[in-house]
Write a protein that holds these residues in place. Structure first.
Motif, PDB file in Angstrom:
ATOM      1  N   LEU A 119     -38.768  45.939  25.114  1.00 12.75           N
ATOM      2  CA  LEU A 119     -39.942  46.330  24.091  1.00 12.75           C
ATOM      3  C   LEU A 119     -39.472  45.829  22.975  1.00 12.75           C
ATOM      4  CD1 LEU A 119     -42.328  44.849  23.076  1.00 12.75           C
ATOM      5  CD2 LEU A 119     -43.361  47.462  22.942  1.00 12.75           C
ATOM      6  N   LEU A 120     -38.876  47.482  22.588  1.00 12.66           N
ATOM      7  CA  LEU A 120     -38.644  47.212  20.921  1.00 12.66           C
ATOM      8  C   LEU A 120     -36.672  46.260  20.711  1.00 12.66           C
ATOM      9  CD1 LEU A 120     -38.163  51.078  19.998  1.00 12.66           C
ATOM     10  CD2 LEU A 120     -40.146  49.214  19.034  1.00 12.66           C
ATOM     11  N   ASN A 121     -36.165  46.421  21.676  1.00 14.05           N
ATOM     12  CA  ASN A 121     -34.755  45.004  21.021  1.00 14.05           C
ATOM     13  C   ASN A 121     -35.117  43.984  21.174  1.00 14.05           C
ATOM     14  OD1 ASN A 121     -32.019  46.413  21.720  1.00 14.05           O
ATOM     15  ND2 ASN A 121     -33.454  48.190  22.818  1.00 14.05           N
ATOM     16  N   LEU A 122     -36.824  43.399  22.475  1.00 18.34           N
ATOM     17  CA  LEU A 122     -36.664  42.039  22.173  1.00 18.34           C
ATOM     18  C   LEU A 122     -37.219  42.031  20.311  1.00 18.34           C
ATOM     19  CD1 LEU A 122     -37.231  39.693  24.198  1.00 18.34           C
ATOM     20  CD2 LEU A 122     -39.199  40.189  24.098  1.00 18.34           C
ATOM     21  N   PHE A 123     -37.469  43.343  20.344  1.00 21.97           N
ATOM     22  CA  PHE A 123     -38.590  43.138  18.935  1.00 21.97           C
ATOM     23  C   PHE A 123     -36.999  42.421  17.830  1.00 21.97           C
ATOM     24  CE2 PHE A 123     -38.678  45.706  14.583  1.00 21.97           C
ATOM     25  CZ  PHE A 123     -39.942  45.173  13.997  1.00 21.97           C
ATOM     26  N   LEU A 124     -36.431  43.823  17.835  1.00 18.27           N
ATOM     27  CA  LEU A 124     -34.916  42.775  17.018  1.00 18.27           C
ATOM     28  C   LEU A 124     -34.522  41.521  16.956  1.00 18.27           C
ATOM     29  CD1 LEU A 124     -32.956  46.416  17.385  1.00 18.27           C
ATOM     30  CD2 LEU A 124     -34.034  45.792  15.198  1.00 18.27           C
ATOM     31  N   VAL A 125     -34.674  41.013  18.408  1.00 18.43           N
ATOM     32  CA  VAL A 125     -34.408  39.948  18.567  1.00 18.43           C
ATOM     33  C   VAL A 125     -35.122  38.945  17.840  1.00 18.43           C
ATOM     34  CG1 VAL A 125     -34.702  38.132  20.025  1.00 18.43           C
ATOM     35  CG2 VAL A 125     -33.306  40.526  20.548  1.00 18.43           C
ATOM     36  N   ILE A 181     -23.526  43.361  20.916  1.00 25.53           N
ATOM     37  CA  ILE A 181     -24.444  43.890  21.779  1.00 25.53           C
ATOM     38  C   ILE A 181     -25.699  44.474  21.710  1.00 25.53           C
ATOM     39  CG2 ILE A 181     -24.279  45.824  20.032  1.00 25.53           C
ATOM     40  CD1 ILE A 181     -23.516  46.290  23.662  1.00 25.53           C
ATOM     41  N   GLN A 182     -26.460  43.685  20.746  1.00 28.21           N
ATOM     42  CA  GLN A 182     -27.829  44.073  20.719  1.00 28.21           C
ATOM     43  C   GLN A 182     -28.459  43.318  21.520  1.00 28.21           C
ATOM     44  OE1 GLN A 182     -30.915  42.413  19.261  1.00 28.21           O
ATOM     45  NE2 GLN A 182     -32.168  43.929  20.729  1.00 28.21           N
ATOM     46  N   PRO A 183     -28.350  41.821  21.529  1.00 31.62           N
ATOM     47  CA  PRO A 183     -29.426  40.695  22.602  1.00 31.62           C
ATOM     48  C   PRO A 183     -28.589  40.927  24.173  1.00 31.62           C
ATOM     49  CG  PRO A 183     -27.696  40.017  21.034  1.00 31.62           C
ATOM     50  CD  PRO A 183     -28.059  41.142  20.549  1.00 31.62           C
ATOM     51  N   TYR A 184     -27.296  41.135  24.380  1.00 33.21           N
ATOM     52  CA  TYR A 184     -26.983  41.778  25.375  1.00 33.21           C
ATOM     53  C   TYR A 184     -27.769  43.081  26.244  1.00 33.21           C
ATOM     54  CZ  TYR A 184     -23.058  43.386  28.830  1.00 33.21           C
ATOM     55  OH  TYR A 184     -23.494  44.563  30.427  1.00 33.21           O
ATOM     56  N   TYR A 185     -28.027  43.914  25.157  1.00 38.58           N
ATOM     57  CA  TYR A 185     -28.523  45.004  26.031  1.00 38.58           C
ATOM     58  C   TYR A 185     -29.708  45.310  26.166  1.00 38.58           C
ATOM     59  CZ  TYR A 185     -29.955  50.150  25.724  1.00 38.58           C
ATOM     60  OH  TYR A 185     -30.180  51.405  26.461  1.00 38.58           O
TER      61      TYR A 185
END
Length: 213
Positions: A119-125, A181-185
């Motif tokens: 959820l938090l990584n999708l927030f960053l995207v 790396i962030q979208p990959y993760y």
């Protein structure tokens, strides 16, 4: 759910690139703190120097707390996390940047940590989809069971982050680096959680979703 063709990084490479990402995020505010201290040492305007130090220290703290939840272990293997912590981390992150308004709708729940990290990584995207700022409306549906997370991004210069789109479609033609790396993760976490990712661009908005397959 089929394994994404781009998800090929070895563990040590993944860890190294995520560390690089976190360092990149905090080096700017930490450097600004140092600049403020140098200004004090040189007898510069005390109030300006202290304002710079306070603002930068808050920014660094917010970024580190966000990174701990989004990228870190956040407890033992198999641990669960309160979505209230994720809400606070996302809102504090946006407030420190002072260019994006965040709304959060949905039940508060204790859910597996990888779902919170997703959820938090999708927030960053989604945050990256509005480089000039705007709004992010985050909606959680049934987070404990058949979870669906939706983030609606609105703002100027709206665009789906290209690296995210390439990785999501399995079409990344170059090696994953500190920038991708962030979208990959994000895609890796979705794969680990058994959730499908999607993004749809409409009139003046982009909707990013993650839903249990």
């Amino acid at each position: 759910m089929a394994k994404n063709a781009n998800l090929t990084l070895a563990g040590p490479d993944l860890a190294a690139l995520l560390c690089s990402r976190v360092c990149h995020d905090v080096i700017s505010p930490v450097g600004a703190i140092n600049n403020g201290l140098e200004l004090l040492d040189e007898g510069g305007a005390d109030s300006d120097a202290m304002d710079l130090i306070r603002t930068s220290a808050l920014n660094a703290s917010v970024r580190l707390k966000f990174a701990r939840l989004a990228f870190g272990a956040s407890g033992s293997v198999g641990a669960s996390i309160d979505t209230g912590e994720a809400e606070k981390a996302a809102k504090d992150f946006a407030a420190a940047e002072k260019k994006t308004e965040v709304t959060w709708t949905g039940p508060r729940a204790i859910i597996p940590k990888n779902r919170v990290k997703l959820l938090l990584n999708l927030f960053l995207v989604a945050y990256g989809a509005i480089p000039r700022g705007g709004s992010l409306d985050i909606v959680l549906d049934d987070p404990e069971n058949q979870a669906k997370f939706s983030i609606i991004a609105k703002g100027r210069m709206l665009r789906i982050p290209p690296k995210y789109q390439e990785i999501l479609k399995g079409q990344l033609e170059e090696a994953v680096d500190a920038h991708s790396i962030q979208p990959y993760y994000t895609v890796l976490l979705a794969d680990e959680c058994g959730m499908d990712l999607d993004c749809v661009q409409g009139e003046g908005e982009i909707t990013f979703t993650a839903a249990v397959a």
